[in-house]
Design an enzyme around this catalytic site. Structure first.
Site, PDB file in Angstrom:
ATOM      1  N   LYS A 188       0.819  -1.216   0.000  1.00 15.66           N
ATOM      2  CA  LYS A 188       0.000   0.000   0.000  1.00 15.66           C
ATOM      3  C   LYS A 188       0.854   1.269   0.000  1.00 15.66           C
ATOM      4  CE  LYS A 188      -4.001  -2.191   2.154  1.00 15.66           C
ATOM      5  NZ  LYS A 188      -3.445  -3.567   2.121  1.00 15.66           N
ATOM      6  N   LYS A 200       3.399   4.342   5.511  1.00 13.76           N
ATOM      7  CA  LYS A 200       4.362   3.311   5.142  1.00 13.76           C
ATOM      8  C   LYS A 200       5.371   3.842   4.127  1.00 13.76           C
ATOM      9  CE  LYS A 200       3.613  -0.398   7.543  1.00 13.76           C
ATOM     10  NZ  LYS A 200       4.688  -0.893   8.432  1.00 13.76           N
ATOM     11  N   SER A 240      -4.282 -10.621  11.342  1.00 14.88           N
ATOM     12  CA  SER A 240      -5.335  -9.919  12.087  1.00 14.88           C
ATOM     13  C   SER A 240      -5.894  -8.762  11.267  1.00 14.88           C
ATOM     14  CB  SER A 240      -4.773  -9.399  13.417  1.00 14.88           C
ATOM     15  OG  SER A 240      -3.757  -8.444  13.191  1.00 14.88           O
TER      16      SER A 240
END
Length: 276
Positions: A188, A200, A240
């Protein structure tokens, strides 16, 4: 077909035994089994080259930030399999740290190589003191907020946790002359369209800046230069907050299953593949 779609959208789908299993007497028609996560891949798992994994870890003092997360947990397990001299796991979540403590104690009984530190990777004093106290040689920086909608709604904290923690880890690694820093980044980060992806990408730029500075700083001897590197993960199956746990919960609750778009395509890797 319907079965393939059910396989794709929920792992609580049950599979009947094959004709061969029934005819051989090894199974009966009423024995249903849950579909394993790996069966959703649509391909065989890709194993790593074992000779490339061991030498970088064996006998080294390793630190994993965000070690209580799904990626950090698997990373820690595989690092322990490769016999480091020491493993330090840092996480700012007490439940996550307790969970990995219990898990590793069970799998690697009475292993005194592992130290569990409750704290934030944004704390330069904590991180630097850990690097010095445990004589850390390699750090895997996996600590980050990664849930796109939550980070979108909480951009300041997302930036602080994801970007500032990366700067702190890199600065502490430089001061303590670590051998290697590995940032766990995301696909991403490529032309980001959301805050999480942008954090990021900023983190990558920070690591690249430290790498360039280290290479060009002639005052640092070659043997004391820290190697800064980055890996980008794609969609990790059953991590998760990923789609599989969400679909599982939606199926258990009777639906509906929510999709970003009816024509969406995802390319997955398993958690062990990603960690390897």
């Amino acid at each position: 077909d319907i079965y393939t779609k059910l396989q794709l959208y929920g792992i609580n789908v049950l599979q009947i035994p094959s004709i061969e299993e029934i005819s051989s007497g090894n199974s009966s028609i009423n024995k249903l089994r849950p579909i394993a996560i790996e069966e959703l891949l649509g391909r065989d798992p890709v194993p790593p080259l074992p000779e490339l994994l061991g030498p970088g870890i064996r006998g080294r003092s390793i630190c994993v930030t965000g070690g209580g997360g799904s990626i950090g947990t698997e990373l820690s397990r595989q690092i322990l399999d490769l016999n480091p001299s020491k493993l330090v796991i840092i996480d700012n979540s007490e439940p996550n740290l307790y969970k990995i403590n219990t898990l590793l104690d069970k799998e690697f009984s009475s292993n005194n190589k592992v130290n569990y530190i409750l704290g934030s990777a944004t704390n330069i004093f904590l991180i630097e003191s850990i690097f010095k106290q445990y004589q850390i040689q390699i750090v895997f920086h996996a600590a980050a907020y990664k849930h796109v909608p939550l980070v979108e709604d909480n951009p300041i904290e997302g930036i602080n946790n994801n970007v500032n923690s990366t700067r702190v880890v890199c600065e502490a690694a430089k001061r303590c002359s670590l051998d290697k820093v590995i940032l766990i980044s995301s696909d991403k980060a490529v032309r980001p369209t959301n805050v999480m992806g942008a954090t990021k990408r900023l983190s990558e730029l920070i690591v690249q800046a430290y790498a360039e500075e280290n290479v060009n700083d002639i005052s640092i001897k070659c043997e004391n230069k820290t190697c800064f590197s980055i890996v980008r993960f794609g969609n990790v199956l059953d991590s998760s907050g990923s789609v599989v746990p969400v679909f599982r919960k939606q199926i258990e609750e009777g639906g509906p299953i929510t999709l970003t778009h009816k024509d969406v395509i995802r390319f997955f890797m398993t958690i062990p593949e990603a960690a390897q």
